[in-house]
Design an enzyme around this catalytic site. Structure first.
Site, short mmCIF file in Angstrom:
data_model
loop_
_atom_site.label_atom_id
_atom_site.label_comp_id
_atom_site.label_asym_id
_atom_site.label_seq_id
_atom_site.Cartn_x
_atom_site.Cartn_y
_atom_site.Cartn_z
N GLN A 251 -9.48 5.89 0.26
CA GLN A 251 -8.58 4.74 0.78
C GLN A 251 -9.61 3.59 1.56
O GLN A 251 -9.32 2.62 1.89
CB GLN A 251 -7.58 4.87 1.94
CG GLN A 251 -6.46 5.82 1.05
CD GLN A 251 -5.51 6.08 2.16
OE1 GLN A 251 -5.45 7.21 2.83
NE2 GLN A 251 -4.47 5.33 2.32
N CYS B 216 2.40 4.62 3.04
CA CYS B 216 0.87 5.03 2.74
C CYS B 216 0.07 3.55 3.16
O CYS B 216 0.74 2.32 2.78
CB CYS B 216 0.61 5.20 1.41
SG CYS B 216 -1.23 5.56 0.88
N LEU B 217 -0.87 3.81 3.87
CA LEU B 217 -1.83 2.42 4.17
C LEU B 217 -2.15 1.80 3.26
O LEU B 217 -2.43 0.30 3.20
CB LEU B 217 -2.92 2.86 5.26
CG LEU B 217 -2.53 3.38 6.46
CD1 LEU B 217 -3.83 3.78 7.37
CD2 LEU B 217 -1.58 2.53 7.33
N HIS C 263 -4.48 11.98 -2.29
CA HIS C 263 -5.40 11.05 -2.54
C HIS C 263 -6.59 11.43 -3.23
O HIS C 263 -7.24 10.72 -3.97
CB HIS C 263 -5.74 10.36 -1.27
CG HIS C 263 -4.80 9.20 -0.77
ND1 HIS C 263 -4.29 8.18 -1.81
CD2 HIS C 263 -3.92 9.27 0.15
CE1 HIS C 263 -3.46 7.32 -0.99
NE2 HIS C 263 -3.04 7.97 0.22
N GLY D 286 -2.56 9.48 8.87
CA GLY D 286 -3.63 10.29 7.65
C GLY D 286 -4.56 9.07 7.03
O GLY D 286 -3.89 8.11 6.81
N HIS E 65 -0.02 14.60 1.36
CA HIS E 65 -0.18 13.36 0.76
C HIS E 65 -1.73 12.99 1.10
O HIS E 65 -2.01 12.38 -0.26
CB HIS E 65 0.62 12.51 2.02
CG HIS E 65 0.46 10.98 1.83
ND1 HIS E 65 1.45 10.07 1.50
CD2 HIS E 65 -0.69 9.99 1.95
CE1 HIS E 65 1.31 8.75 1.49
NE2 HIS E 65 -0.22 8.97 1.50
N GLU E 66 -2.45 13.41 1.68
CA GLU E 66 -3.78 12.94 1.71
C GLU E 66 -4.64 13.70 0.81
O GLU E 66 -5.41 13.16 0.21
CB GLU E 66 -4.46 13.36 3.40
CG GLU E 66 -3.55 12.41 4.31
CD GLU E 66 -3.66 11.02 4.09
OE1 GLU E 66 -4.41 10.47 3.35
OE2 GLU E 66 -2.83 10.41 4.61
NI NI Z 1 -1.58 7.36 1.73
#
Ligand code: NI
Length: 187
Positions: free
Chosen positions: A50, A99-100, A145, A45, A141-142
């Protein structure tokens, strides 16, 4: 095109993202770039903040894993534009998230197992969909963000304190990644 992923500590990850409309410049290209960036980084995701864009856009893509048969199913992909969680359903369960934007850190996070989400897809068609399992987990989660929240914000103060040094390493760019990142404070 593969885009840089911003790291924990960058101000954009703390902001509430703006909704967009179908005239957002080069939207289709941007969505393709987000998928490419996400898959390149082995992510499931990615939210626009991000990649340093404070807009309400999310890409999701993964192959569901079936433990019983040890095989991966057909790829699930979604684009969420201006998503809203209308309802939380089921029990809350823990799942180990990463998380990236926060490399090297994985922690168990408690979330409802299902959510009803209203969103627009990449063609600006509106959907209301009940998501469960992995898709519900990634979506929550996304969508976090887009509200300036990252998964470590869900941890207990003690757990977060214990992670402080590791989180500071991410802020300072002192973590190895296989993908290109832009860190908050890198010399
Ligand atoms: Ni993340």
């Amino acid at each position: 095109m593969i885009l840089n992923i911003v790291g924990y500590g960058c101000p954009v990850l703390k902001k509430v993202a703006e909704p967009i409309d179908k005239d957002y410049p080069k939207l289709q290209e941007l969505i393709d770039d987000m998928f490419e960036t996400m898959y390149h980084a082995d992510g499931v995701g990615l939210a626009a903040p991000q990649i340093n864009l404070s807009i309400q856009l999310v890409t999701i893509g993964y192959r569901p894993y079936d433990e019983a048969t040890d095989t991966f199913g057909k790829k699930v992909e979604r684009v969420f534009i201006n998503p809203q969680i209308l309802e939380e359903k089921g029990e809350k369960t823990y799942f180990n998230e990463g998380c990236l934007s926060i490399p090297e850190i994985h922690e168990d996070v408690l979330r409802p197992e299902s959510v009803v989400v209203k969103y627009f897809d990449r063609n600006f068609e509106e959907h209301t969909e009940e998501l469960t399992g992995m898709l519900a987990r990634i979506a929550q989660h996304e969508i976090d963000h887009l509200n300036g929240v990252v998964f470590v914000d869900h941890l207990s103060p003690i757990r977060k304190t214990l992670l402080k040094r590791k989180l500071n390493d991410v802020v300072g760019g002192k973590v190895p990644t296989r993908y290109r990142m832009k860190f908050a404070k890198k010399k």
